[in-house]
Scaffold this active site. Structure first.
Site, PDB file in Angstrom:
ATOM      1  N   LYS A 187     -39.284   9.292 -40.082  1.00 12.34           N
ATOM      2  CA  LYS A 187     -39.122   8.692 -38.761  1.00 12.34           C
ATOM      3  C   LYS A 187     -39.686   7.274 -38.804  1.00 12.34           C
ATOM      4  O   LYS A 187     -40.892   7.066 -38.764  1.00 12.34           O
ATOM      5  CB  LYS A 187     -39.843   9.477 -37.671  1.00 12.34           C
ATOM      6  CG  LYS A 187     -39.519   8.937 -36.272  1.00 12.34           C
ATOM      7  CD  LYS A 187     -40.685   9.049 -35.329  1.00 12.34           C
ATOM      8  CE  LYS A 187     -40.427   8.243 -34.053  1.00 12.34           C
ATOM      9  NZ  LYS A 187     -40.534   6.779 -34.257  1.00 12.34           N
ATOM     10  N   GLU A 387     -60.401  -1.136 -31.915  1.00 12.64           N
ATOM     11  CA  GLU A 387     -59.499  -1.993 -32.675  1.00 12.64           C
ATOM     12  C   GLU A 387     -58.607  -2.794 -31.732  1.00 12.64           C
ATOM     13  O   GLU A 387     -57.987  -2.232 -30.827  1.00 12.64           O
ATOM     14  CB  GLU A 387     -58.640  -1.125 -33.602  1.00 12.64           C
ATOM     15  CG  GLU A 387     -57.722  -1.901 -34.520  1.00 12.64           C
ATOM     16  CD  GLU A 387     -56.885  -0.999 -35.407  1.00 12.64           C
ATOM     17  OE1 GLU A 387     -56.659  -1.361 -36.578  1.00 12.64           O
ATOM     18  OE2 GLU A 387     -56.464   0.074 -34.940  1.00 12.64           O
TER      19      GLU A 387
END
Length: 498
Positions: A187, A387
């Site tokens: 995917k 992050e």
């Protein structure tokens, strides 16, 4: 073209749909639009649903025993042909990656020539060197036992890839999975579907049998259906820590290799080469507009050289050429998507609201965001704990190495750290004290070697990829115990069996 029914799905044009059982088919979930970060809408791609995923997994499961029974030499030949084909088409694929993701053309050419294509060649070389073991018998006073450890492929591997290195990271997983005798359902990122389809299109020409490599296009629901399939035996995922944790919760007993977020501390101690550290910070902070899991996410600079570092870093930032990603003169392009832009803006706004000062260079329009240095950032700001994955870097003043270690270890993440010092003992001690999967000494955070183990600790992932490390996860150790039964006891023959 004439459409035909293929196991319930309809055939479709190459590159605009899914690749299942060796055929390009239209997904049953409608379509989704792909927007270039720089040019706007560029194409639509057929969207897969759970039925399409099940069909792709079924095709991979049916093809796997025959592929595993193929000789290692034949698999190696296929992978080497795949390597050559990608090299031949590297420029057109690179142009598509830049169009779909906004990476600069220099970055995407590097991705195709240095990483994507060689992944197949390296996997071919590594499977030829992947060895078993023999063990002595220790449970009985006999010389009749022979213990042999070899490996078998686990079966069907799901490969779920990110947008920042859409063909490279995927190819590392695909190449090593195929080398080991597994089959794959891939995917790609919904932000780079056609780039990945262009790589998949070369599979048949390379000699990959139908069903061995399958591609499903779609959004998160397609990935979830793949993770939850009972016929998927292992999952390779690179992406956010939040998504990785969801995959781990849903995967059950499947084999997992998860490469997740990073906190990217760059530690610059008092004896560091400041000019080299600044150059490393530019690469670590602004390569691919900061959209790299290994990027520098905070720079911790000793107070003795802090002012010098900040002055030189600001000067270097202002030299960056930010603009059209298709222009080879561009150093930094736009962000890939609105989600990333929203997070970047929120992290900067939070830091500024807490007293931080932003120094910026470049446009802020559309998906472009300026190259940003943040000063006077409090340690409890969001950008110091999570992050950012964008072109924003806090620069923090530290008083000693221990303070740097404490800050670097505070996030719970641990992918790649960078340490700058001229003292060997200090480098060794500080590197040992950091929990990160890799510590780069006097080198940018954004440095990696394709034959070295790569992966993180804590919330940065599970397992290691690259080289034979991939085989450790997606091949199953299998012990064969032989009793020769020929009458030999304690080294003495007791019959005429041989």
């Amino acid at each position: 073209m004439t459409t035909e029914t293929i196991s319930g799905a309809q055939a479709t044009d190459t590159l605009s749909g899914a690749f299942i059982g060796g055929r390009w088919v239209a997904g049953r979930g409608g379509h989704f639009e792909v927007r270039s970060p720089h040019k706007g809408p560029v194409h639509t791609v057929s969207r897969c649903n759970a039925e399409d995923v099940a069909e792709a997994v079924s095709a991979a499961k049916q093809a796997q025993p025959k592929w595993a029974a193929t000789s290692v030499v034949e698999r190696v030949e296929v992978l080497n042909r795949y390597h050559q084909l990608i090299l031949e088409h590297a420029e057109e694929i690179a142009q598509m990656v830049t169009l779909e993701t906004g990476k600069t053309i220099n970055e995407t050419r590097e991705e195709l020539w240095e990483y994507t294509a060689p992944a197949y060649q390296r996997a071919a070389e590594e499977i030829l060197r992947f060895k078993g073991q023999t063990f002595p018998s220790t449970q009985e006073r006999t010389n009749n036992k022979r213990l042999v450890l070899n490996h078998r492929p686990i079966g069907v591997v799901a490969v779920i890839a990110p947008y920042n290195f859409p063909t490279d990271i995927s190819s590392i997983a695909i190449a090593h999975a195929l080398a080991a005798g597994n089959t794959v359902v891939w995917k790609p990122s919904e932000y780079a579907p056609r780039s990945c389809a262009m790589v998949a299109e070369l599979a048949e020409q390379a000699g990959v049998p139908a069903g061995v490599l399958n591609v499903i296009q779609g959004l998160g629901d397609a990935g979830a259906a793949l993770v939850e399939s009972d016929d998927v035996d292992g999952i390779f995922f690179t992406g956010s820590t939040a998504t990785g944790m969801k995959i781990a919760e849903r995967a059950g007993l499947k084999k997992l290799l998860l490469e997740l977020g990073g906190d990217g501390p760059q530690i610059v101690l008092a004896d560091a080469d400041v000019d080299a550290a600044v150059a490393g910070a530019i690469t670590g902070s602004f390569y691919l507009a900061g959209q790299v899991c290994t990027s520098a996410e905070r720079i911790l600079v000793h107070q003795d050289i802090y002012d010098e570092f900040v002055e030189k870093f600001e000067s270097a930032i202002r030299k960056l050429n930010i603009g059209d990603p298709h222009d080879p003169a561009t150093d930094m392009g736009p962000l890939c998507n609105e989600t990333t832009l929203h997070r970047v803006r929120n992290h900067v706004a939070d830091a500024v609201s807490r007293g931080a000062r932003a120094i910026q260079h470049g446009p802020e329009e559309g998906l472009f965001y300026p190259a940003t240095m943040l000063l006077d950032v409090p340690l409890d700001a969001d950008i110091m704990k999570h992050e950012t994955f964008g072109p924003v870097i806090p620069v923090i003043k530290i008083h000693n190495a221990q303070e740097a270690i404490d800050i670097a270890n505070s996030s719970g993440l641990g992918l790649v750290a960078s340490l700058w010092t001229k003292d060997l003992a200090t480098a060794w001690r500080v590197a040992e004290a950091l929990p990160h999967g890799a510590v780069n000494i006097n080198e940018s955070n954004n440095f990696w070697d394709q034959l070295a183990p790569f992966g993180g600790a804590g919330k940065s992932g599970v397992g290691r990829e690259l080289a034979t490390n991939f085989f450790d996860t997606f091949m199953e150790p299998k012990l064969l115990v032989f009793d020769l039964g020929d009458g030999v006891r304690g080294g003495r023959r007791t019959s005429n069996a041989w």
